[in-house]
Design a protein around this motif. Structure first.
Motif, mmCIF file in Angstrom:
data_model
loop_
_atom_site.group_PDB
_atom_site.id
_atom_site.type_symbol
_atom_site.label_atom_id
_atom_site.label_comp_id
_atom_site.label_asym_id
_atom_site.label_seq_id
_atom_site.Cartn_x
_atom_site.Cartn_y
_atom_site.Cartn_z
ATOM 1 N N VAL A 1 8.288 4.604 49.413
ATOM 2 C CA VAL A 1 9.675 4.630 49.890
ATOM 3 C C VAL A 1 10.308 6.011 49.740
ATOM 4 C CG1 VAL A 1 10.037 2.195 49.366
ATOM 5 C CG2 VAL A 1 10.580 3.919 47.637
ATOM 6 N N GLY A 2 9.678 6.889 48.975
ATOM 7 C CA GLY A 2 10.236 8.220 48.759
ATOM 8 C C GLY A 2 10.082 9.103 49.979
ATOM 9 N N PRO A 3 10.601 10.314 49.909
ATOM 10 C CA PRO A 3 10.503 11.251 51.042
ATOM 11 C C PRO A 3 9.055 11.485 51.443
ATOM 12 C CG PRO A 3 12.004 12.085 49.364
ATOM 13 C CD PRO A 3 11.318 10.899 48.758
ATOM 14 N N ALA A 4 8.804 11.549 52.747
ATOM 15 C CA ALA A 4 7.453 11.798 53.245
ATOM 16 C C ALA A 4 6.970 13.166 52.770
ATOM 17 C CB ALA A 4 7.439 11.727 54.765
ATOM 18 N N ARG A 5 5.702 13.227 52.394
ATOM 19 C CA ARG A 5 5.108 14.478 51.916
ATOM 20 C C ARG A 5 4.067 14.951 52.917
ATOM 21 N NH1 ARG A 5 7.038 14.717 46.758
ATOM 22 N NH2 ARG A 5 7.781 12.705 45.967
ATOM 23 N N SER A 6 3.966 16.254 53.059
ATOM 24 C CA SER A 6 3.001 16.839 53.986
ATOM 25 C C SER A 6 1.692 17.058 53.252
ATOM 26 C CB SER A 6 3.543 18.171 54.529
ATOM 27 O OG SER A 6 2.614 18.743 55.420
ATOM 28 N N LEU A 7 0.712 16.194 53.533
ATOM 29 C CA LEU A 7 -0.602 16.269 52.908
ATOM 30 C C LEU A 7 -1.650 16.322 54.013
ATOM 31 C CD1 LEU A 7 -0.065 13.462 50.243
ATOM 32 C CD2 LEU A 7 0.021 15.925 49.847
ATOM 33 N N PRO A 8 -2.577 17.259 53.961
ATOM 34 C CA PRO A 8 -3.577 17.384 55.025
ATOM 35 C C PRO A 8 -4.340 16.090 55.256
ATOM 36 C CG PRO A 8 -3.680 19.270 53.536
ATOM 37 C CD PRO A 8 -2.752 18.277 52.901
ATOM 38 N N GLY A 9 -4.314 15.609 56.485
ATOM 39 C CA GLY A 9 -5.080 14.438 56.852
ATOM 40 C C GLY A 9 -4.548 13.119 56.352
ATOM 41 N N VAL A 10 -3.325 13.093 55.845
ATOM 42 C CA VAL A 10 -2.733 11.862 55.312
ATOM 43 C C VAL A 10 -1.500 11.488 56.110
ATOM 44 C CG1 VAL A 10 -1.674 10.756 53.294
ATOM 45 C CG2 VAL A 10 -3.586 12.342 52.987
#
Length: 304
Positions: free
Chosen positions: A95-104
């Motif tokens: 539910v938290g802020p979206a995170r930029s993770l490679p391939g996720v």
């Protein structure tokens, strides 16, 4: 009467809630994905077994429910190789802020259909539930957690429903809950007469408050969750499950350049398998269209 479940939910998931605003477990307590890549390695072995049982489909899902900072999802994505890597779709749910993770991929809602492996790692303990002081007559308590005069308990129905819903999203494959918890025999014996509701902030256990400033958590009645979701399932310890997936912790490298790395790896595995610590976590594994026996060999039943 105070609605403790509602207060707990607002404190974690309300507009200014602990998780809603982006707090992550890594900042408040140590959890298995923070130890190293070894947990992801074991889950990739499990995922490969699921993949084989499914006939190596064109798309293979790995869904991390309650992803927090996304460490587990990112490690699984980074550790995947070969055919699995080419077909793997990794989804982090939080539910938290979206995170930029490679391939996720990042989403706030559970996928409607999963073909592969869904994992709820220390997710259910953060599902709010009613807090009671006995004596209390309640169908769930009568079945799973009898409480006497002055004893405290958490009514696990919301966790049961959450886990049953998560398992129902798996069209084919497996669902795995990994958490600290307890079983009815120990609850009925009064081992948890003080309840397990607790709070953590900045790496320390603190007095619970419902203002969104701390993580609020309680141990999970994994046996009740198992029955609620039904189907083919097994409940074993993390210690035994990791060994069955190839993480024994033995140092096999000879003295030389590789010894230090091998010793460090063995130390991390030992932490993941430590009795009384992470090794005592429960692994609740459900097979959906896939026999659990094809994923894990027979292991002793979990008893925290």
């Amino acid at each position: 009467m105070v609605d403790w479940e509602a207060l707990w939910r607002e404190a974690l998931y309300g507009p200014s809630g602990f998780f809603t605003r982006g707090e992550v477990p890594a900042d408040h307590f140590r959890t298995a994905p923070l130890v190293g890549a070894e947990l992801a390695e074991a889950l990739l072995v499990l995922l490969d077994r699921v993949d084989f049982a499914l006939g190596r489909p064109a798309r293979l899902d790995f869904v991390d429910v309650g992803a927090g900072g996304g460490e587990l999802a990112a490690a699984v994505r980074a550790g995947a190789t070969g055919s699995v890597a080419a077909r793997l779709v990794v989804t982090a749910v939080d539910v938290g802020p979206a995170r930029s993770l490679p391939g996720v991929r990042w989403t706030a809602a559970l996928p409607s259909s999963v073909h592969g492996l869904l994992v709820g790692h220390e997710w259910l303990d953060a599902v709010p539930c009613p807090l009671v002081v006995g004596p209390v007559s309640h169908p769930w308590l009568d079945r799973w957690w009898p409480v006497g005069e002055g004893e405290r308990a958490e009514v696990g129905e919301p966790r049961d429903a959450a886990w049953a819903d998560a398992v129902s999203r798996v069209a084919r494959g497996a669902a795995l809950a990994v958490d600290y918890g307890h079983v009815r025999a120990d609850r009925a014996a009064g081992r948890y007469a003080a309840g397990t509701f607790a709070a953590y902030r900045g790496g320390r256990r603190v007095e619970p408050v419902f203002d969104g400033s701390c993580d609020l958590t309680a141990h999970v009645a994994l046996d009740a969750c198992a029955e609620a979701a039904g189907g083919d399932r097994v409940l074993v310890s993390q210690r035994d499950a990791l060994a069955a997936l190839g993480l024994s912790g033995a140092v096999t490298a000879a003295a030389g350049p590789g010894w230090l790395a091998a010793a460090e790896r063995a130390s991390r595995i030992a932490e993941l398998r430590a009795p009384g610590g992470l090794g005592s976590f429960g692994w609740l594994l459900h097979g959906v269209g896939v026999p659990v026996s094809s994923l894990l060999p027979p292991l002793p039943p979990w008893r925290p």
